[in-house]
Design an enzyme around this catalytic site. Structure first.
Site, PDB file in Angstrom:
ATOM      1  N   ASP A  64     110.255  33.322  90.019  1.00 10.70           N
ATOM      2  CA  ASP A  64     109.697  32.623  88.873  1.00 10.70           C
ATOM      3  C   ASP A  64     110.624  32.864  87.685  1.00 10.70           C
ATOM      4  OD1 ASP A  64     107.801  31.304  87.213  1.00 10.70           O
ATOM      5  OD2 ASP A  64     107.008  33.236  86.600  1.00 10.70           O
ATOM      6  N   LYS A  65     110.466  32.078  86.633  1.00 16.00           N
ATOM      7  CA  LYS A  65     111.306  32.257  85.455  1.00 16.00           C
ATOM      8  C   LYS A  65     110.565  33.001  84.350  1.00 16.00           C
ATOM      9  CE  LYS A  65     111.749  29.136  82.324  1.00 16.00           C
ATOM     10  NZ  LYS A  65     111.409  29.911  81.099  1.00 16.00           N
ATOM     11  N   LYS A  92     116.073  17.571  64.255  1.00 17.75           N
ATOM     12  CA  LYS A  92     116.630  18.634  65.093  1.00 17.75           C
ATOM     13  C   LYS A  92     116.486  18.202  66.549  1.00 17.75           C
ATOM     14  CE  LYS A  92     112.351  21.326  65.470  1.00 17.75           C
ATOM     15  NZ  LYS A  92     111.626  22.534  65.075  1.00 17.75           N
ATOM     16  N   ARG A 130     119.724  29.515  73.492  1.00 23.73           N
ATOM     17  CA  ARG A 130     119.172  28.148  73.471  1.00 23.73           C
ATOM     18  C   ARG A 130     119.515  27.523  72.131  1.00 23.73           C
ATOM     19  NH1 ARG A 130     113.820  28.601  76.697  1.00 23.73           N
ATOM     20  NH2 ARG A 130     112.967  27.057  75.298  1.00 23.73           N
ATOM     21  N   THR A 186     110.080  27.205  89.035  1.00 21.93           N
ATOM     22  CA  THR A 186     109.361  27.354  87.776  1.00 21.93           C
ATOM     23  C   THR A 186     108.601  26.081  87.441  1.00 21.93           C
ATOM     24  OG1 THR A 186     109.620  27.790  85.392  1.00 21.93           O
ATOM     25  CG2 THR A 186     111.420  26.651  86.487  1.00 21.93           C
ATOM     26  N   GLY A 187     107.543  26.245  86.682  1.00 19.90           N
ATOM     27  CA  GLY A 187     106.803  25.101  86.180  1.00 19.90           C
ATOM     28  C   GLY A 187     107.328  24.626  84.840  1.00 19.90           C
ATOM     29  N   LYS A 201     105.724  25.526  95.142  1.00 19.24           N
ATOM     30  CA  LYS A 201     106.504  26.755  95.293  1.00 19.24           C
ATOM     31  C   LYS A 201     106.330  27.307  96.706  1.00 19.24           C
ATOM     32  CE  LYS A 201     106.365  28.319  90.454  1.00 19.24           C
ATOM     33  NZ  LYS A 201     106.113  29.470  89.564  1.00 19.24           N
ATOM     34  N   ASN A 260     100.280  31.555  88.982  1.00 18.54           N
ATOM     35  CA  ASN A 260     100.945  30.394  89.587  1.00 18.54           C
ATOM     36  C   ASN A 260     102.001  30.802  90.609  1.00 18.54           C
ATOM     37  OD1 ASN A 260     102.454  31.460  87.406  1.00 18.54           O
ATOM     38  ND2 ASN A 260     103.677  29.612  87.277  1.00 18.54           N
ATOM     39  N   ASP A 261     102.282  32.101  90.724  1.00 18.85           N
ATOM     40  CA  ASP A 261     103.262  32.583  91.700  1.00 18.85           C
ATOM     41  C   ASP A 261     102.601  33.157  92.956  1.00 18.85           C
ATOM     42  OD1 ASP A 261     105.361  32.073  89.821  1.00 18.85           O
ATOM     43  OD2 ASP A 261     104.839  33.925  88.803  1.00 18.85           O
TER      44      ASP A 261
END
Length: 1145
Positions: free
Chosen positions: A381-382, A549, A583, A663-664, A784, A807-808
């Site tokens: 997962d992230k 932006k 980022r 990942t979601g 997943k 979620n994992d």
């Protein structure tokens, strides 16, 4: 309270009003839920057993092991007097011990899974999982304007940005009036329970009217309610029916590859055992025909034996019992003890203890340790696993000047540490005390009134969708829809441009202590296609300004030509940001003519009210005004990674472990993290992005990528295509394909839904497995698990899934090994995992130290264990040819009893618990040592055959050398020594000395315990020998202890010691020769690495100096923004406004 709301699919008609409490940042948040009772309760089961099913279910699982089933069958044979060559209790007792020890271990494992259960109360009506809602709830009303409720769904889809839910207007009017709520008599008709997280359809019938219900009205289990004082809701789904649990997958009984291999080998041994028994039975039949029939005066047949054939049939089963030690029952007990010991090493590892949270690593199962040394694919997962869910304003570029680096007095750049002096924001009373920045030049530019710096931070304080909350005057709390926006607005706040409040038409900003009101004219909302957002405001000076932006790849095309030189400088700065894994967003502005804006506003209103093709028309209107922008600069936000993540993934890659991120989250965010984590890098030959919306497009994109990585792989002549054309039966394995470079793959959840269909699965798998790194984004939890299952089904590899959220859970259950991170997204991942710890970088120690050592130890144990039992048992086979095939044993009965239980148990356990080929430092420094486990080189069918051949050879030596030594021999006093009992003692002593020498050769890491176990067991044998063969014991129990005085009479014979020494030398000579010749003639990569390690130990090398390489020529965008479309319209509608005024301190 009497309630009358109901759900049409219910089976009962009882209702109750129950409170649910939510603690957030020390505040007491009350969530009151209207709970509906129906046949399902709200409990969630994380354990496998209960008090009723434990015994039958556990016994069923244990007897799936062929060896256990074999010994049960053997027990039944021993109950038949005609063939019972050994007493029945010799099998019953060991079998009971084995089953009991394993059952206790399994119960403890399952109890560990269940123990955290108090955090998940098993109330039959409402499950209490703070700070999370415990069911899928239809929102009825809330404390916020227009009954809005803010939620965070990180545990469901990995996204940390806030989302908004809104109750329908007819129920929001009830607010928190308990009288109205108790009189609520609505009826909900909805879809049946399913795993679609982004879909819900239903109808609420209330007061004779029907109201459409959709996903925006439903608060799912697993969400975190934020910035909401209270809310009321009607429970729709509970327990296993919730969408979260529908995505969790089923618990399966995980068994290692070695377990499966052992079952196959045990079957081979059965066949070999049956063959030997058949040969000996034929031998017995022949002997009885030629000699036994005429020898009945001295050795009469039993009354039930009518012929030599009947006698041979009975002898077959007698030998089947005698030779049962070919598959020793102690094998599985020893395996469980070894696994348990290696699990304790994980629990005791202080270097995997996370001090800030006081959390140790935990092996939640004891059955998968050696599998940790064989992992080839890691699915991660992230959010919360690779990252910390923390966004930090790190650097920026303003008007071509770089800010954020720290330099010493000599002008040399220094790394930021805890000792680095922070910027002093004391001049700003509204600054956030938790914000940290280290470059003082930026504050100096703000204080001296630099126009461009002021305009830059003004744009950050205006261009966003953040909602401020000021319950106490001066204490601002920002409700940011994305953590990126929160970080940017907080940065502007600390540098003196404080976003204070907003209405649907105005924005209040405190600029360097002066309060200014900006009129909000329009919000040009963010979308995944536009990759930018803009606001249009009227300044106090009556100027109309547009602030924008967004992604550099988009904004660069919208800049005014006069910004060309500034753009080049800023792009260089963006390259630096990208190389640091930050980022980025580009910031620009445009001053608008008032008449032009009024004309544009009319077009905007017309497009907004359009009934046809509204989205496209609005987009065209946005593009009309978002052009000729003046560049201000760029921001760089650090999506803070967990400590050591890039180094860990780099080490995993060196060990040829492929890392896939499932990942979601959004594609841009996931890709940016992939670069920051070393999953992707600029030197790659290509990154393939699969974005198809239908089967044909997805297939074309996958095949195009594969053809680029391996030209010719689409032709029918390709070996794998030819193999697949034969339509092999399941299960079949797809071999590894080698690409012509290093590549990465990015695929979205929508495209993945098509790719996971039957006819595209192999295309997806073949393409993804050729890539060095794979990023799957916007995935549902079920997807997943499907990806993990796909790799398991078609690849002969060991998979590991690691995550921290609910979620994992599905992929953690689906993988061979599931690892839970005890992070910020709840406890569900940890509760369903096989191993749990707090930091991703602990995965290095788990795999390269504990996993590799466990695998090596288990392989050495199995090789030695099978060898020593083959050598022990097969002596009976050779002896049969000299005993008339009479099923007589070579050894004393007590030696047979103690051989596996006492004499050889401790040495092999010492080897299996303490042995190390290299220490942990070298294990981490040379990840290449991990490779043999991935290919299962140390114990496989070939190695088993070697053990069998070695055992056959040793049994020949151990039988014929003592036989030759005492044949027709006499003592010094002329008495014969070639009797059965002397021969038995010589053979068993030679056997023990030979197997002890063998294990000494296998041991590479000697400790005091190893010495005690190895040599102490051999010494203990001689002590027991004198005790069991003592005069007193033999005289007291003559029927049990029959070897009277044999020990003292045999051990002083020179023939005995000649036999022992010669047998031992001949048994270990082939092993020494093989160990010497193997690196010379059949070297493997590990042998070369071991040589390098030995060389480094003799000639220590200086520690390597790491340098950061930058490659500006291969520039990429580091844009990543976890924002969601729709917040702009919500703000301008005025629905987010609160009427409460802040309290004064």
């Amino acid at each position: 309270i009497s309630l009358s709301a109901s759900i049409s699919s219910s089976s009962k008609d009882e209702h109750i009003l129950l409170p649910l409490y939510n603690w957030e940042m020390g505040s007491f948040v009350l969530l009151i839920v209207l709970v509906f009772f129906y046949s399902q309760n709200n409990s969630i089961k994380t354990s496998k057993y209960n008090a009723f099913n434990f015994l039958p279910m556990n016994l069923f699982e244990q007897f799936q092991r062929l060896a256990n089933a074999y010994f049960l069958f053997l027990l039944f044979l021993q109950l038949i007097p005609q063939i019972a060559s050994l007493a029945w209790y010799t099998t019953v007792m060991p079998l009971m011990v084995v089953l009991s020890i394993t059952a206790v271990k399994d119960a403890i494992d399952d109890l560990v899974m269940w123990l955290p259960g108090p955090l998940v109360p098993h109330c039959p009506f409402l499950i209490f999982l703070f700070p999370l809602p415990s069911a899928d709830i239809l929102l009825l009303s809330s404390s916020e304007p227009y009954s809005l409720t803010y939620i965070e769904t990180a545990e469901l889809d990995g996204e940390t940005n806030l989302k908004v839910k809104q109750a329908i207007s007819v129920t929001s009017e009830m607010e928190d009036n308990l009288k109205l709520l108790s009189a609520f008599d609505g009826e909900v008709r909805c879809e049946s329970p399913n795993n679609k997280l982004d879909r819900f359809t239903g109808v609420l019938t209330y007061r004779g009217e029907d109201y459409i219900l959709d996903h925006d009205r439903l608060i799912l289990r697993g969400c975190v309610i934020r910035n909401t004082d209270w809310c009321y809701g009607l429970v729709i789904f509970t327990g296993p029916d919730t969408k979260l649990m529908q995505n969790s997958g089923k618990s399966t009984f995980k068994r290692t590859h070695i377990d499966h291999l052992m079952n196959v080998l045990v079957l081979w041994i059965f066949l070999f055992l049956g063959s030997m028994c058949f040969i000996l039975a034929i031998g017995h039949c022949i002997w009885e025909n030629k000699k036994g029939y005429y020898f009945q005066d001295f050795l009469p047949w039993k009354e039930y034996v009518s012929s030599s054939v009947v006698s041979a049939t009975l002898i077959f089963w007698s030998y089947f019992i005698i030779l049962n030690t070919m598959v020793p029952i102690s094998l599985y007990v020893s395996v469980e003890i070894i696994r348990l010991g290696n699990s304790f090493y994980i629990n005791w590892d202080q270097k995997m203890f996370y001090e800030p949270k006081n959390t140790p690593a935990r092996a939640r199962t004891t059955t998968l340790n050696e599998e940790l040394g064989q992992v080839t694919y890691v699915f991660s997962d992230k959010t919360g696993t690779l990252t910390q869910n923390i966004m930090i304003f790190n650097k920026c570029s303003i008007n071509g000047k770089f800010y954020g680096d720290v330099y010493d007095k000599n002008g040399q750049r220094v790394d930021v540490s805890e000792k680095t002096e922070k910027v002093d924001f004391s001049y700003n009373k509204l600054a956030d005390p938790k914000f940290s920045f280290y470059d003082k030049t930026l504050v100096e530019a703000v204080k001296r009134g630099d126009r461009w710096v002021h305009l830059f931070f003004l744009s950050l304080s205006l261009c966003h969708t953040v909602i401020p909350e000021e319950k106490v005057e001066g204490e601002l709390v920002y409700q940011a829809q994305s953590p990126d926006e929160g970080a940017l607005v907080t940065a502007a706040r600390n540098f003196g441009f404080v976003f204070r409040s907003r209405t649907s038409e105005t924005i209040m900003v405190v600029e360097m202590g002066e309060t200014k009101i900006y009129q909000l004219l329009a919000i040009l909302d963010f979308s995944n296609v536009r990759k930018r957002m803009s606001v249009i405001v009227r300044t106090p000076e009556d100027r109309v300004m547009l602030f924008c932006k967004g992604a550099d790849t988009i904004l660069c095309q919208l800049l005014h030509p006069s910004c060309r030189s500034l753009k080049e400088v800023t792009m260089d700065h963006l390259d630096d940001f990208a190389s640091d894994g930050l980022r980025t967003l580009m910031v620009a502005y445009r001053e608008l003519d008032n008449a032009f804006f009024q004309n544009w506003s009319l077009k905007h209103n017309e497009a907004y009210l359009s009934l046809e093709d509204r989205e496209n028309k609005i987009s065209l209107v946005y593009e009309e005004i978002e052009k000729d922008l003046m560049l201000l600069g760029a921001t760089a936000i650090e999506d803070k990674l967990q400590d050591g993540v890039p180094e860990t993934i780099f080490t995993l890659n060196k060990a040829k472990i492929k890392v896939w991120v499932l990942t979601g989250d959004k594609q841009e965010t996931a890709v940016n993290i992939a670069y920051a984590c070393n999953i992707f890098h600029d030197e790659m030959d290509g990154i393939f992005i699969v974005e198809g919306k239908d089967n044909e497009t997805v297939q074309q994109e996958l095949r195009s990528a594969r053809d680029q990585m391996k030209p010719g792989c689409l032709l029918e002549s390709d070996p794998i295509n030819s193999y697949l054309a034969t339509k092999p039966k399941m299960p079949f394995r797809i071999p590894e394909e080698v690409p012509n470079g290093t590549y990465g793959l990015v695929i979205s959840g929508y495209s993945l839904a098509h790719a996971l269909e039957g006819n595209l699965q192999l295309d997806l798998l073949r393409t993804a497995c050729m890539c060095k790194g794979v990023i799957c984004c916007r995935m549902t939890p079920l997807q997943k698990a499907q990806v993990v299952e796909l790799v398991k089904r078609y690849k002969k590899v060991v998979t590991l899934a690691i995550g921290d959220g609910a979620n994992d859970v599905s992929m953690i259950k689906a993988a061979h090994i599931g690892v839970g991170i005890s992070g910020q997204e709840g406890m569900q991942a940890m509760l369903n995992s096989d191993y749990a710890f707090s930091q991703f970088h602990y995965l290095q120690r788990l795999l390269f130290i504990h996993g590799r050592w466990s695998y090596n130890r288990m392989c050495k144990f199995l090789s030695y264990f099978f060898y020593k039992n083959f050598a022990f048992t097969l002596v009976h086979f050779w002896y049969a040819f000299y005993s008339g095939f009479s099923a007589q044993t070579v050894y004393d009965t007590w030696f047979i009893t103690f051989y596996n239980l006492v004499y050889t148990s401790l040495p092999v356990l010492g080897l299996s618990l303490f042995d190390q080929d290299v220490n942990e430092t070298w294990s981490l420094r040379f990840p290449e040592l991990y490779e043999p486990g991935q290919h299962n080189l140390y114990f496989n069918k070939k190695e088993f055959v070697k053990c069998l051949v070695h055992g056959i050879y040793s049994s020949l030596v151990l039988f014929f050398i003592p036989m030759g030594a005492i044949y027709n021999s006499v003592r010094s006093d002329g008495k014969e020594i070639s009797d059965y009992q002397s021969f038995s003692v010589i053979v068993q002593t030679s056997l023990l000395c030979a197997v002890t020498a063998q294990i000494a050769l296998e041991t590479t890491y000697w400790t005091m315990i190893s010495h005690i176990f190895t040599w102490g067991s051999l010494g203990f044998y001689f002590c027991i020998l004198f005790f069991l063969y003592s005069d007193g014991l033999c005289l007291m129990f003559p029927n049990v202890f029959q070897f009277l005085g044999v020990a003292r009479n045999t051990l002083n014979l020179p023939q005995m010691w000649l036999s022992v020494i010669l047998s031992m030398v001949l048994c270990i000579l082939p092993v020494i020769g093989y160990q010497f010749l193997k690196p010379l003639f059949w070297p493997v990569s590990v042998d070369k690495i071991i040589d390098r390690i030995h060389h480094c130990m003799r000639h220590p090398l200086p520690p390597p100096i790491r340098t950061k390489l930058k490659h500006p020529s291969s520039r990429r965008s580091a844009y990543a923004f976890s924002h969601k479309q729709g917040f702009g319209a919500l703000i301008t509608s005025g629905k987010t406004l609160k009427t409460k005024l802040p309290k004064k301190k």
